[in-house]
Design a protein around this motif. Structure first.
Motif, PDB file in Angstrom:
ATOM      1  N   SER A 184       0.835  -1.205   0.000  1.00 39.53           N
ATOM      2  CA  SER A 184       0.000   0.000   0.000  1.00 39.53           C
ATOM      3  C   SER A 184       0.868   1.252   0.000  1.00 39.53           C
ATOM      4  CB  SER A 184      -0.905  -0.008   1.235  1.00 39.53           C
ATOM      5  OG  SER A 184      -1.652   1.192   1.327  1.00 39.53           O
ATOM      6  N   GLY A 185       1.906   1.246   0.835  1.00 43.95           N
ATOM      7  CA  GLY A 185       2.785   2.416   0.930  1.00 43.95           C
ATOM      8  C   GLY A 185       3.511   2.720  -0.358  1.00 43.95           C
ATOM      9  N   ILE A 186       3.911   1.686  -1.087  1.00 38.25           N
ATOM     10  CA  ILE A 186       4.617   1.862  -2.359  1.00 38.25           C
ATOM     11  C   ILE A 186       3.754   2.656  -3.350  1.00 38.25           C
ATOM     12  CG2 ILE A 186       5.467   0.624  -4.402  1.00 38.25           C
ATOM     13  CD1 ILE A 186       6.345  -1.607  -2.362  1.00 38.25           C
ATOM     14  N   LYS A 187       2.449   2.427  -3.300  1.00 41.98           N
ATOM     15  CA  LYS A 187       1.531   3.118  -4.206  1.00 41.98           C
ATOM     16  C   LYS A 187       1.298   4.572  -3.792  1.00 41.98           C
ATOM     17  CE  LYS A 187      -1.018  -1.153  -5.156  1.00 41.98           C
ATOM     18  NZ  LYS A 187      -2.318  -1.859  -4.977  1.00 41.98           N
ATOM     19  N   HIS A 188       1.600   4.896  -2.543  1.00 37.82           N
ATOM     20  CA  HIS A 188       1.283   6.221  -2.012  1.00 37.82           C
ATOM     21  C   HIS A 188       2.385   7.255  -2.198  1.00 37.82           C
ATOM     22  CE1 HIS A 188      -2.120   4.779   0.903  1.00 37.82           C
ATOM     23  NE2 HIS A 188      -2.450   4.726  -0.370  1.00 37.82           N
ATOM     24  N   THR A 189       3.541   6.845  -2.701  1.00 40.30           N
ATOM     25  CA  THR A 189       4.627   7.809  -2.868  1.00 40.30           C
ATOM     26  C   THR A 189       5.230   7.723  -4.262  1.00 40.30           C
ATOM     27  OG1 THR A 189       6.752   8.593  -1.984  1.00 40.30           O
ATOM     28  CG2 THR A 189       6.355   6.224  -1.932  1.00 40.30           C
ATOM     29  N   GLN A 190       5.731   8.858  -4.736  1.00 40.72           N
ATOM     30  CA  GLN A 190       6.435   8.906  -6.010  1.00 40.72           C
ATOM     31  C   GLN A 190       7.943   8.985  -5.793  1.00 40.72           C
ATOM     32  OE1 GLN A 190       4.764   8.574  -8.944  1.00 40.72           O
ATOM     33  NE2 GLN A 190       3.016   8.258  -7.590  1.00 40.72           N
ATOM     34  N   ASN A 191       8.357   8.964  -4.526  1.00 40.86           N
ATOM     35  CA  ASN A 191       9.778   9.055  -4.211  1.00 40.86           C
ATOM     36  C   ASN A 191      10.453   7.718  -4.523  1.00 40.86           C
ATOM     37  OD1 ASN A 191      12.206   8.715  -2.353  1.00 40.86           O
ATOM     38  ND2 ASN A 191      11.749  10.877  -2.062  1.00 40.86           N
ATOM     39  N   ALA A 192      11.337   7.725  -5.511  1.00 38.86           N
ATOM     40  CA  ALA A 192      11.949   6.484  -5.996  1.00 38.86           C
ATOM     41  C   ALA A 192      12.763   5.785  -4.910  1.00 38.86           C
ATOM     42  CB  ALA A 192      12.834   6.772  -7.203  1.00 38.86           C
ATOM     43  N   ASN A 193      13.486   6.561  -4.087  1.00 44.32           N
ATOM     44  CA  ASN A 193      14.309   5.942  -3.046  1.00 44.32           C
ATOM     45  C   ASN A 193      13.450   5.290  -1.970  1.00 44.32           C
ATOM     46  OD1 ASN A 193      16.871   6.519  -4.089  1.00 44.32           O
ATOM     47  ND2 ASN A 193      16.832   8.587  -3.259  1.00 44.32           N
ATOM     48  N   LEU A 194      12.355   5.957  -1.594  1.00 44.41           N
ATOM     49  CA  LEU A 194      11.456   5.383  -0.596  1.00 44.41           C
ATOM     50  C   LEU A 194      10.783   4.139  -1.151  1.00 44.41           C
ATOM     51  CD1 LEU A 194      10.118   5.420   2.131  1.00 44.41           C
ATOM     52  CD2 LEU A 194       8.493   7.134   1.286  1.00 44.41           C
ATOM     53  N   GLN A 195      10.405   4.189  -2.413  1.00 47.12           N
ATOM     54  CA  GLN A 195       9.825   3.004  -3.043  1.00 47.12           C
ATOM     55  C   GLN A 195      10.819   1.848  -3.047  1.00 47.12           C
ATOM     56  OE1 GLN A 195       8.655   4.471  -6.911  1.00 47.12           O
ATOM     57  NE2 GLN A 195       6.523   4.754  -6.279  1.00 47.12           N
ATOM     58  N   ALA A 196      12.082   2.161  -3.315  1.00 44.52           N
ATOM     59  CA  ALA A 196      13.115   1.117  -3.339  1.00 44.52           C
ATOM     60  C   ALA A 196      13.270   0.469  -1.969  1.00 44.52           C
ATOM     61  CB  ALA A 196      14.445   1.702  -3.806  1.00 44.52           C
ATOM     62  N   VAL A 197      13.321   1.304  -0.933  1.00 43.24           N
ATOM     63  CA  VAL A 197      13.460   0.773   0.427  1.00 43.24           C
ATOM     64  C   VAL A 197      12.292  -0.145   0.764  1.00 43.24           C
ATOM     65  CG1 VAL A 197      13.405   1.394   2.878  1.00 43.24           C
ATOM     66  CG2 VAL A 197      14.849   2.673   1.296  1.00 43.24           C
ATOM     67  N   MET A 198      11.087   0.304   0.422  1.00 40.15           N
ATOM     68  CA  MET A 198       9.906  -0.500   0.738  1.00 40.15           C
ATOM     69  C   MET A 198       9.872  -1.794  -0.073  1.00 40.15           C
ATOM     70  SD  MET A 198       7.103   2.566   1.135  1.00 40.15           S
ATOM     71  CE  MET A 198       5.960   1.692   2.197  1.00 40.15           C
ATOM     72  N   ASN A 199      10.302  -1.738  -1.319  1.00 42.15           N
ATOM     73  CA  ASN A 199      10.355  -2.951  -2.133  1.00 42.15           C
ATOM     74  C   ASN A 199      11.401  -3.933  -1.615  1.00 42.15           C
ATOM     75  OD1 ASN A 199       8.411  -3.020  -4.332  1.00 42.15           O
ATOM     76  ND2 ASN A 199       9.394  -1.157  -5.103  1.00 42.15           N
ATOM     77  N   LEU A 200      12.527  -3.417  -1.141  1.00 42.26           N
ATOM     78  CA  LEU A 200      13.554  -4.291  -0.567  1.00 42.26           C
ATOM     79  C   LEU A 200      13.012  -5.020   0.660  1.00 42.26           C
ATOM     80  CD1 LEU A 200      16.705  -1.997  -0.844  1.00 42.26           C
ATOM     81  CD2 LEU A 200      16.390  -4.194  -1.997  1.00 42.26           C
ATOM     82  N   ARG A 201      12.329  -4.280   1.515  1.00 38.52           N
ATOM     83  CA  ARG A 201      11.763  -4.903   2.711  1.00 38.52           C
ATOM     84  C   ARG A 201      10.658  -5.884   2.348  1.00 38.52           C
ATOM     85  NH1 ARG A 201      11.859  -0.357   7.559  1.00 38.52           N
ATOM     86  NH2 ARG A 201      14.063   0.177   7.284  1.00 38.52           N
ATOM     87  N   LEU A 202       9.892  -5.536   1.324  1.00 33.54           N
ATOM     88  CA  LEU A 202       8.834  -6.441   0.870  1.00 33.54           C
ATOM     89  C   LEU A 202       9.445  -7.741   0.344  1.00 33.54           C
ATOM     90  CD1 LEU A 202       5.900  -7.098   0.210  1.00 33.54           C
ATOM     91  CD2 LEU A 202       6.168  -5.819  -1.935  1.00 33.54           C
ATOM     92  N   ALA A 203      10.516  -7.621  -0.416  1.00 35.86           N
ATOM     93  CA  ALA A 203      11.175  -8.815  -0.965  1.00 35.86           C
ATOM     94  C   ALA A 203      11.697  -9.711   0.158  1.00 35.86           C
ATOM     95  CB  ALA A 203      12.316  -8.408  -1.892  1.00 35.86           C
ATOM     96  N   ARG A 204      12.266  -9.114   1.199  1.00 38.16           N
ATOM     97  CA  ARG A 204      12.756  -9.904   2.333  1.00 38.16           C
ATOM     98  C   ARG A 204      11.607 -10.645   3.021  1.00 38.16           C
ATOM     99  NH1 ARG A 204      18.047  -8.557   3.392  1.00 38.16           N
ATOM    100  NH2 ARG A 204      18.753  -6.467   2.780  1.00 38.16           N
ATOM    101  N   ILE A 205      10.475  -9.956   3.173  1.00 33.24           N
ATOM    102  CA  ILE A 205       9.312 -10.589   3.799  1.00 33.24           C
ATOM    103  C   ILE A 205       8.806 -11.738   2.931  1.00 33.24           C
ATOM    104  CG2 ILE A 205       6.868 -10.225   4.362  1.00 33.24           C
ATOM    105  CD1 ILE A 205       7.670  -7.409   5.301  1.00 33.24           C
ATOM    106  N   GLN A 206       8.763 -11.510   1.626  1.00 32.90           N
ATOM    107  CA  GLN A 206       8.294 -12.558   0.717  1.00 32.90           C
ATOM    108  C   GLN A 206       9.207 -13.783   0.778  1.00 32.90           C
ATOM    109  OE1 GLN A 206       8.210  -9.957  -2.688  1.00 32.90           O
ATOM    110  NE2 GLN A 206       5.979  -9.788  -2.648  1.00 32.90           N
ATOM    111  N   LEU A 207      10.503 -13.564   0.980  1.00 29.13           N
ATOM    112  CA  LEU A 207      11.425 -14.692   1.149  1.00 29.13           C
ATOM    113  C   LEU A 207      11.101 -15.470   2.423  1.00 29.13           C
ATOM    114  CD1 LEU A 207      15.051 -13.630   0.125  1.00 29.13           C
ATOM    115  CD2 LEU A 207      13.620 -15.417  -0.857  1.00 29.13           C
ATOM    116  N   GLN A 208      10.805 -14.711   3.497  1.00 33.73           N
ATOM    117  CA  GLN A 208      10.436 -15.361   4.752  1.00 33.73           C
ATOM    118  C   GLN A 208       9.139 -16.156   4.604  1.00 33.73           C
ATOM    119  OE1 GLN A 208      11.248 -11.524   7.243  1.00 33.73           O
ATOM    120  NE2 GLN A 208      11.245 -13.223   8.686  1.00 33.73           N
TER     121      GLN A 208
END
Length: 205
Positions: free
Chosen positions: A113-137
């Motif tokens: 949800s948060g990824i969709k709420h911002t246009q900041n590329a760096n913030l999106q990257a951080v959130m995607n990295l954390r999402l990927a780690r969770i998906q691995l778990q």
């Protein structure tokens, strides 16, 4: 374009123009002044609103406590009500609380949800990295790889390579993991991250 033979004709033309369009020009000037005043008001209102949202965000996240459901609910409501960077940051904070509570599905939902709420590329990257780690778990290696594919920018190459290697290894693809970590080592990674990826490669045998 109309052509005039002398200055007098130009003056007469201007007089006729103002005689025929004077009222419209007056209205236009008034509207223009009104629009300028409106723009200044709107800009000031936006600045005030941004400060208020920022202060509200700080207040809610400072009180955020995973052991107190009411604080989680308050931050979740803020994130839902603010489709902007502050809403995205609130989702990021909330996701961390859910991870700490081992509620991985809720954490993933907040990050998506948060990824969709911002246009900041760096913030999106951080959130995607954390999402990927969770998906691995969650044993969702293919989803994690798709998430990593959405991260752009050379500054993230090493971290993406590290997680990609983990995802590929979890799928039994040792060569793919080796290639990912090798790419990460060759990038502008920190010495500590390079060393960690090298150790992972060594452990592959």
């Amino acid at each position: 374009m109309e052509v005039y033979s002398n200055e007098n004709e130009q003056v007469d033309a201007l007089r006729r123009f103002f005689a025929n369009n004077g009222k419209a020009l007056a209205v236009g000037v008034v509207l223009g002044i009104g629009a300028l005043a409106g723009w200044r008001y709107w800009s000031g209102h936006e600045d005030t609103s941004a400060r208020e949202v920022s202060a509200h965000y700080q207040q809610l996240t400072s009180a955020l406590d995973g052991s107190k459901p009411q604080t989680l609910e308050a931050v979740a409501k803020f994130a839902n009500d603010n489709s902007n960077t502050y809403g995205a940051l609130a989702s990021l904070d909330l996701a961390k609380q859910y991870v700490d509570k081992n509620e991985l599905a809720k954490a993933a939902t907040q990050l998506q949800s948060g990824i969709k709420h911002t246009q900041n590329a760096n913030l999106q990257a951080v959130m995607n990295l954390r999402l990927a780690r969770i998906q691995l778990q969650q044993k969702q290696a293919d989803e994690a790889l798709k998430t990593l594919d959405s991260i752009k920018g050379e500054g993230w190459t090493a971290i993406v390579a590290d997680i990609r290697g983990e995802a590929l290894l979890s799928k039994g693809n040792k060569q793919g993991a080796r290639d990912a970590w090798s790419k990460g080592i060759d990038s502008e990674a920190s010495p500590a991250l390079k060393e960690m990826m090298q150790m992972k490669m060594n452990n592959l045998g």
